[in-house]
Motif scaffolding. Structure first.
Motif, short mmCIF file in Angstrom:
data_model
loop_
_atom_site.label_atom_id
_atom_site.label_comp_id
_atom_site.label_asym_id
_atom_site.label_seq_id
_atom_site.Cartn_x
_atom_site.Cartn_y
_atom_site.Cartn_z
N VAL A 19 6.05 -2.73 -3.09
CA VAL A 19 5.74 -1.52 -2.32
C VAL A 19 4.31 -1.58 -1.81
CG1 VAL A 19 5.49 1.00 -2.45
CG2 VAL A 19 7.39 -0.13 -3.63
N LEU A 20 4.15 -1.47 -0.50
CA LEU A 20 2.82 -1.44 0.10
C LEU A 20 2.40 0.00 0.35
CD1 LEU A 20 0.31 -2.56 1.53
CD2 LEU A 20 1.69 -2.80 3.61
N ALA A 21 1.23 0.37 -0.17
CA ALA A 21 0.63 1.68 0.15
C ALA A 21 0.12 1.58 1.60
CB ALA A 21 -0.51 1.97 -0.81
N TYR A 22 0.85 2.22 2.50
CA TYR A 22 0.71 1.97 3.94
C TYR A 22 0.15 3.21 4.63
CZ TYR A 22 2.39 0.67 8.67
OH TYR A 22 2.49 0.37 9.99
N SER A 23 -1.15 3.15 4.95
CA SER A 23 -1.79 4.29 5.62
C SER A 23 -1.69 4.19 7.13
CB SER A 23 -3.26 4.36 5.21
OG SER A 23 -3.98 3.26 5.76
N GLY A 24 -1.56 2.98 7.64
CA GLY A 24 -1.58 2.78 9.08
C GLY A 24 -2.96 2.40 9.60
N GLY A 25 -3.98 2.42 8.73
CA GLY A 25 -5.30 1.95 9.09
C GLY A 25 -5.28 0.44 9.25
N VAL A 26 -6.36 -0.12 9.78
CA VAL A 26 -6.35 -1.54 10.10
C VAL A 26 -6.11 -2.41 8.87
CG1 VAL A 26 -8.88 -1.76 9.89
CG2 VAL A 26 -7.60 -3.37 11.33
N ASP A 27 -6.62 -2.03 7.70
CA ASP A 27 -6.46 -2.84 6.49
C ASP A 27 -4.99 -2.93 6.08
OD1 ASP A 27 -9.24 -2.70 6.59
OD2 ASP A 27 -9.30 -1.02 5.18
N SER A 28 -4.35 -1.77 5.93
CA SER A 28 -2.95 -1.77 5.50
C SER A 28 -2.04 -2.28 6.62
CB SER A 28 -2.51 -0.38 5.04
OG SER A 28 -2.45 0.53 6.12
N GLU A 29 -2.50 -2.17 7.86
CA GLU A 29 -1.68 -2.62 8.99
C GLU A 29 -1.55 -4.14 9.00
OE1 GLU A 29 0.92 -1.36 10.99
OE2 GLU A 29 -0.55 0.24 11.31
N ILE A 30 -2.66 -4.85 8.79
CA ILE A 30 -2.54 -6.31 8.79
C ILE A 30 -1.82 -6.78 7.53
CG2 ILE A 30 -4.69 -6.50 10.11
CD1 ILE A 30 -5.78 -8.01 7.53
N LEU A 31 -1.91 -6.01 6.44
CA LEU A 31 -1.18 -6.38 5.23
C LEU A 31 0.32 -6.17 5.44
CD1 LEU A 31 -1.38 -7.52 2.43
CD2 LEU A 31 -1.92 -5.24 1.55
N ALA A 32 0.68 -5.12 6.20
CA ALA A 32 2.09 -4.91 6.53
C ALA A 32 2.60 -6.04 7.41
CB ALA A 32 2.25 -3.57 7.25
#
Length: 470
Positions: A37-50
């Motif tokens: 499960v990825l904690a996905y905020s939509g910010g650039v950090d979580s976006e590239i991790l997604a």
């Protein structure tokens, strides 16, 4: 940057799984897919991790990969951010869940802390035992965490900051594949792959400590020392290494000082006093953490030890912290949940009337304390005689300390208060003991004794009494 490889590197550090589901057909068994499960905020950090997770998911079908976006509702743009995350998830070919939460604002309550608390609770609701939570923390976040730990006066455990792989919630793991990458590398990756992301306007409000560090302090540090984030990460790793050795030693020593009492463990103060001041502090913190309480600050720890170890023998010791009440009784330290203490304060339990002998023999009687009185017929050992048809049976939870009692295993009677003291039962727990009465006369303290004059005669059936805590 190879994010899929970084994810796999973290996973390889985890213990080997041993959990299997039920057989499918015959003797076939299937190892249940592990959820990532990825904690996905939509910010650039979580976006590239997604983006990296989408590549990882195609290569590793043994994992169930999921994006979870927590909708705090604190911003007017929150709905747009949720829509962005759902849209991007379609691009990545990943499932996405939006969890709506409420952040309760109150005076002297940190919005950051409250939002973090409800966010992790929402993420946790999607995890089953052995599942993995993945966050997009990077090298610059690590530097922020180290600086905040210094500001709060934390020791090696706090300064060890975040690890790439850490236990989480006692039955899950949290992994941070981006922890070796800088913010600049992350932004470059997003630009290279043309990855769309959101900008949370609250990130530019320097009233929040992290934002102040991110906007004002860290740029100045980097201008002076360009590698400060990397060197701070190395310091955090060294602190983590030293803390792991301390934790191993505490795990060896602490059980010798602990004793199971009810639902929690007490701390033996006489044994604790044999250690040096430094070890007393470490063992106290270890004990509190093992019981689920936040560790004390340096000053709080010193005050706790002084009162537990140095106060007069007959002194009443009670120390209240944010989540725990610490008391001393019979050279034992008791660590009680603040909520449980507040709930029990001035609480008077009602009398439980047992309608008839059949009700007494029903096998289990629910008690207002949350426990259950278990009864059954017996002919051996200490058995309580059955009540007569005319005797009224009741269960009470408080009798005067001057009440005379004669337990079945004693030759002489004693006052109730003195018996509780002999049994080392703390004063705050005495009101929870079910006291069985016939016509208002005490016949048994459940879990402790039966009144000698109410024992069943040899060769006749009687009752055995036990208490099951909720």
């Amino acid at each position: 940057m190879n994010i899929a490889a970084s994810i796999l590197q973290c996973i390889k550090q985890l213990p080997q799984r041993s959990v299997q589901v039920e057989p499918i057909t015959g003797e076939q068994t299937c190892l249940k897919k592990r959820k990532l499960v990825l904690a996905y905020s939509g910010g650039v950090d979580s976006e590239i991790l997604a983006h990296g997770l989408s590549l990882f998911a195609k290569q590793h079908l043994e994992f169930e990969c999921l994006l979870v976006h927590v909708h705090h509702g604190l911003s007017g743009n929150a709905d747009k951010w949720a829509e962005h995350c759902l849209s991007q998830a379609d691009v990545y070919g990943l499932s996405c869940i939006v969890k709506r939460v409420e952040v309760k604002l109150a005076p002297r309550v940190s919005v950051e802390a409250q939002a973090r608390s409800v966010r992790y609770a929402a993420l946790l609701s999607e995890l089953e035992p052995d599942d993995l939570l993945m966050t997009a923390h990077h090298q610059d976040d690590q530097l922020e965490t180290v600086l905040l730990a210094l500001k709060r006066g934390l020791g090696p455990k706090g300064l060890s900051a975040m690890g790439k792989v850490q236990g989480f919630n006692q039955q899950n793991w949290i992994i941070r594949p981006l922890l070796d990458y800088s913010k600049a590398e992350i932004q470059a990756y997003a630009k290279q792959h043309d990855i769309s992301h959101i900008e949370d306007e609250s990130n530019f409000d320097d009233k929040y400590d992290r934002n102040f560090l991110r906007l004002e302090v860290i740029p100045a540090l980097k201008q002076r020392w360009s590698a400060i984030a990397a060197t701070a990460s190395r310091s955090a790793e060294l602190c983590a290494l030293q803390q792991s050795v301390i934790d191993e030693e505490i795990a060896i020593r602490l059980p010798e000082l602990q004793q199971q009492k009810g639902r929690g463990r007490t701390l033996c103060l006489d044994k604790l006093a044999t250690y040096s001041k430094a070890w007393q502090s470490l063992l106290l913190r270890g004990h509190m953490e093992s019981q689920g309480f936040a560790p004390p600050s340096k000053v709080q720890g010193e005050q706790i030890l002084a009162q537990l170890l140095e106060a007069k023998v007959d002194a009443s010791v009670e120390i209240r912290l944010t989540d725990v009440v610490i008391r001393r009784f019979k050279r034992e330290g008791y660590f009680l949940s603040l909520d449980s203490v507040q709930n029990k304060a001035n609480k008077v339990y009602p009398v439980v009337d047992v309608v008839n002998i059949d009700a007494l023999l029903s096998g289990d009687i629910a008690l207002p304390t949350g426990g259950t009185l278990l009864t059954q017929r017996c002919q051996t050992g200490a058995c309580l005689r059955f009540p007569t048809a005319s005797e009224q049976v009741s269960i009470v939870f408080a009798l005067p300390g001057s009440t005379r009692c004669q337990p079945h295993n004693r030759s002489k009677g004693r006052e109730l208060k003195k018996l509780w003291q002999e049994l080392a039962l703390p004063p705050w727990e005495r009101g929870d003991v079910p006291l069985l009465c016939y016509d208002g006369k005490l016949v048994a303290a459940v879990g402790y004794w039966i009144e000698k004059s109410f024992l069943a005669r040899d060769g006749t059936s009687g009752l055995s009494l036990n208490l099951r805590q909720s």
